[in-house]
Design a protein around this motif. Structure first.
Motif, mmCIF file in Angstrom:
data_model
loop_
_atom_site.group_PDB
_atom_site.id
_atom_site.type_symbol
_atom_site.label_atom_id
_atom_site.label_comp_id
_atom_site.label_asym_id
_atom_site.label_seq_id
_atom_site.Cartn_x
_atom_site.Cartn_y
_atom_site.Cartn_z
ATOM 1 N N GLY A 7 0.848 -1.184 0.000
ATOM 2 C CA GLY A 7 0.000 0.000 0.000
ATOM 3 C C GLY A 7 0.876 1.223 0.000
ATOM 4 N N ILE A 8 0.608 2.176 -0.883
ATOM 5 C CA ILE A 8 1.407 3.399 -0.910
ATOM 6 C C ILE A 8 0.508 4.605 -0.705
ATOM 7 C CG2 ILE A 8 3.143 2.380 -2.429
ATOM 8 C CD1 ILE A 8 2.053 4.341 -4.617
ATOM 9 N N ASP A 9 1.098 5.656 -0.149
ATOM 10 C CA ASP A 9 0.381 6.914 0.022
ATOM 11 C C ASP A 9 1.413 8.019 0.102
ATOM 12 O OD1 ASP A 9 -1.230 9.145 1.160
ATOM 13 O OD2 ASP A 9 -2.746 7.575 1.378
ATOM 14 N N ALA A 10 1.129 9.144 -0.513
ATOM 15 C CA ALA A 10 2.046 10.285 -0.464
ATOM 16 C C ALA A 10 2.015 10.967 0.899
ATOM 17 C CB ALA A 10 1.707 11.290 -1.562
ATOM 18 N N SER A 11 1.015 10.637 1.718
ATOM 19 C CA SER A 11 0.887 11.220 3.051
ATOM 20 C C SER A 11 1.571 10.312 4.081
ATOM 21 C CB SER A 11 -0.588 11.380 3.416
ATOM 22 O OG SER A 11 -0.738 11.604 4.798
ATOM 23 N N GLU A 12 2.572 10.853 4.765
ATOM 24 C CA GLU A 12 3.303 10.072 5.767
ATOM 25 C C GLU A 12 2.402 9.646 6.919
ATOM 26 O OE1 GLU A 12 7.451 10.300 8.346
ATOM 27 O OE2 GLU A 12 6.808 12.020 7.166
ATOM 28 N N SER A 13 1.490 10.525 7.345
ATOM 29 C CA SER A 13 0.601 10.160 8.454
ATOM 30 C C SER A 13 -0.326 9.018 8.057
ATOM 31 C CB SER A 13 -0.196 11.379 8.934
ATOM 32 O OG SER A 13 -1.018 11.885 7.901
ATOM 33 N N ASN A 14 -0.791 8.991 6.801
ATOM 34 C CA ASN A 14 -1.660 7.895 6.357
ATOM 35 C C ASN A 14 -0.932 6.557 6.389
ATOM 36 O OD1 ASN A 14 -3.722 9.682 5.961
ATOM 37 N ND2 ASN A 14 -3.660 9.631 3.737
ATOM 38 N N THR A 15 0.305 6.517 5.895
ATOM 39 C CA THR A 15 1.038 5.246 5.897
ATOM 40 C C THR A 15 1.400 4.833 7.313
ATOM 41 O OG1 THR A 15 3.064 6.450 5.362
ATOM 42 C CG2 THR A 15 1.934 5.376 3.536
ATOM 43 N N ALA A 16 1.682 5.777 8.200
ATOM 44 C CA ALA A 16 1.997 5.441 9.593
ATOM 45 C C ALA A 16 0.788 4.806 10.283
ATOM 46 C CB ALA A 16 2.457 6.690 10.346
ATOM 47 N N ILE A 17 -0.386 5.397 10.094
ATOM 48 C CA ILE A 17 -1.613 4.860 10.704
ATOM 49 C C ILE A 17 -1.930 3.486 10.118
ATOM 50 C CG2 ILE A 17 -4.118 5.189 10.869
ATOM 51 C CD1 ILE A 17 -3.494 8.235 10.997
ATOM 52 N N SER A 19 0.133 1.322 8.811
ATOM 53 C CA SER A 19 1.112 0.354 9.307
ATOM 54 C C SER A 19 0.768 -0.106 10.716
ATOM 55 C CB SER A 19 2.518 0.958 9.284
ATOM 56 O OG SER A 19 2.908 1.239 7.971
ATOM 57 N N LEU A 20 0.299 0.809 11.562
ATOM 58 C CA LEU A 20 -0.122 0.445 12.928
ATOM 59 C C LEU A 20 -1.298 -0.526 12.891
ATOM 60 C CD1 LEU A 20 0.115 3.841 14.854
ATOM 61 C CD2 LEU A 20 1.523 1.797 15.198
ATOM 62 N N HIS A 21 -2.274 -0.257 12.032
ATOM 63 C CA HIS A 21 -3.436 -1.144 11.906
ATOM 64 C C HIS A 21 -3.012 -2.525 11.424
ATOM 65 C CE1 HIS A 21 -6.603 2.327 11.476
ATOM 66 N NE2 HIS A 21 -6.039 2.284 12.662
ATOM 67 N N ALA A 22 -2.135 -2.578 10.433
ATOM 68 C CA ALA A 22 -1.684 -3.859 9.886
ATOM 69 C C ALA A 22 -0.899 -4.644 10.931
ATOM 70 C CB ALA A 22 -0.837 -3.634 8.641
ATOM 71 N N ALA A 23 -0.074 -3.962 11.718
ATOM 72 C CA ALA A 23 0.735 -4.641 12.741
ATOM 73 C C ALA A 23 -0.133 -5.257 13.833
ATOM 74 C CB ALA A 23 1.732 -3.659 13.350
ATOM 75 N N SER A 30 1.332 -10.152 5.255
ATOM 76 C CA SER A 30 1.855 -9.969 3.893
ATOM 77 C C SER A 30 1.556 -8.578 3.338
ATOM 78 C CB SER A 30 1.274 -11.026 2.960
ATOM 79 O OG SER A 30 -0.132 -10.886 2.882
ATOM 80 N N LEU A 31 1.122 -7.671 4.199
ATOM 81 C CA LEU A 31 0.773 -6.311 3.803
ATOM 82 C C LEU A 31 1.844 -5.349 4.301
ATOM 83 C CD1 LEU A 31 -1.280 -4.193 2.738
ATOM 84 C CD2 LEU A 31 -2.430 -4.349 4.927
ATOM 85 N N SER A 32 2.390 -4.548 3.392
ATOM 86 C CA SER A 32 3.373 -3.540 3.790
ATOM 87 C C SER A 32 2.974 -2.197 3.197
ATOM 88 C CB SER A 32 4.780 -3.938 3.333
ATOM 89 O OG SER A 32 4.817 -4.065 1.927
#
Length: 198
Positions: A7-17, A19-23, A30-32
């Protein structure tokens, strides 16, 4: 379901959130996520079986360049899925006037009407678009992604398809409209196209 998913996003806060949900869910091992615009993936020369861009196209300044980027990321025979908003009076009334200005459910200024893309414009883009066949021969181009004439809003399943997305406020749920449903492509819609194998 066993797929390796990025999953990609130009917004750093979106990818951080994200990643927390996926973890927090072992089923999503298998999701990064990657904080980057789609264009940066082109430098890796990697292509994907499926590329999805959901509710992004109506926010970009150069839709043709963005669509070209998405198309280049799809493997031959792979699938591209897009969801966006049609440039129609109904879409303006629902997504800007009602959602932003009246109900304030969406931040004012989120959408710009001129950036909305009509379904026919997406279809035409992929009728005209040609993918480079080989990196070594960038001037040699493949056949267009959509080759059959469209007699209606529904396109043959082997090449492309348009389907409306309808929001039911009473259920607070989105529904996929039946094929050829009257008026279903007047606001939110999904577009699917398959990249030619040759």
């Amino acid at each position: 379901m066993g797929a390796n998913t990025l999953g990609i996003d130009a917004s750093e806060s979106n990818t951080a959130i994200s990643s927390l949900h996926a973890a927090a869910d072992p089923k999503l091992a298998s999701l990064s996520y990657l904080n980057a615009p789609a264009e940066t993936l082109l430098t890796h020369s990697k292509q994907y079986d499926v590329v999805c861009s959901m509710e992004v196209l109506e926010h970009v300044d150069n839709p043709a360049a963005f669509l070209s980027t998405c198309a280049q990321l799809v493997k031959p025979g792979g699938h591209l899925f897009l969801s966006t908003i049609a440039r129609t009076p109904l879409a303006y009334a629902l997504t800007i006037f009602m959602a932003e200005d009246v109900l304030r459910q969406v931040t004012t200024g989120t959408h710009t009407y001129s950036k909305f893309i009509k379904p026919s414009e997406l279809v035409q883009f992929f009728r005209d678009y040609r993918s480079p066949l080989l990196a070594e021969a960038p001037t040699e181009l493949s056949r267009p992604w959509i080759t059959t004439p469209a007699s209606s809003s529904y396109l043959p399943r082997m090449e492309a398809e348009l389907r409306g997305l309808i929001y039911n406020p009473l259920q607070a749920r989105w529904h996929l409209a039946p094929r050829n449903a009257w008026g279903a492509l007047e606001c939110n819609y999904l577009f699917w196209v398959r990249k030619p194998k040759d």
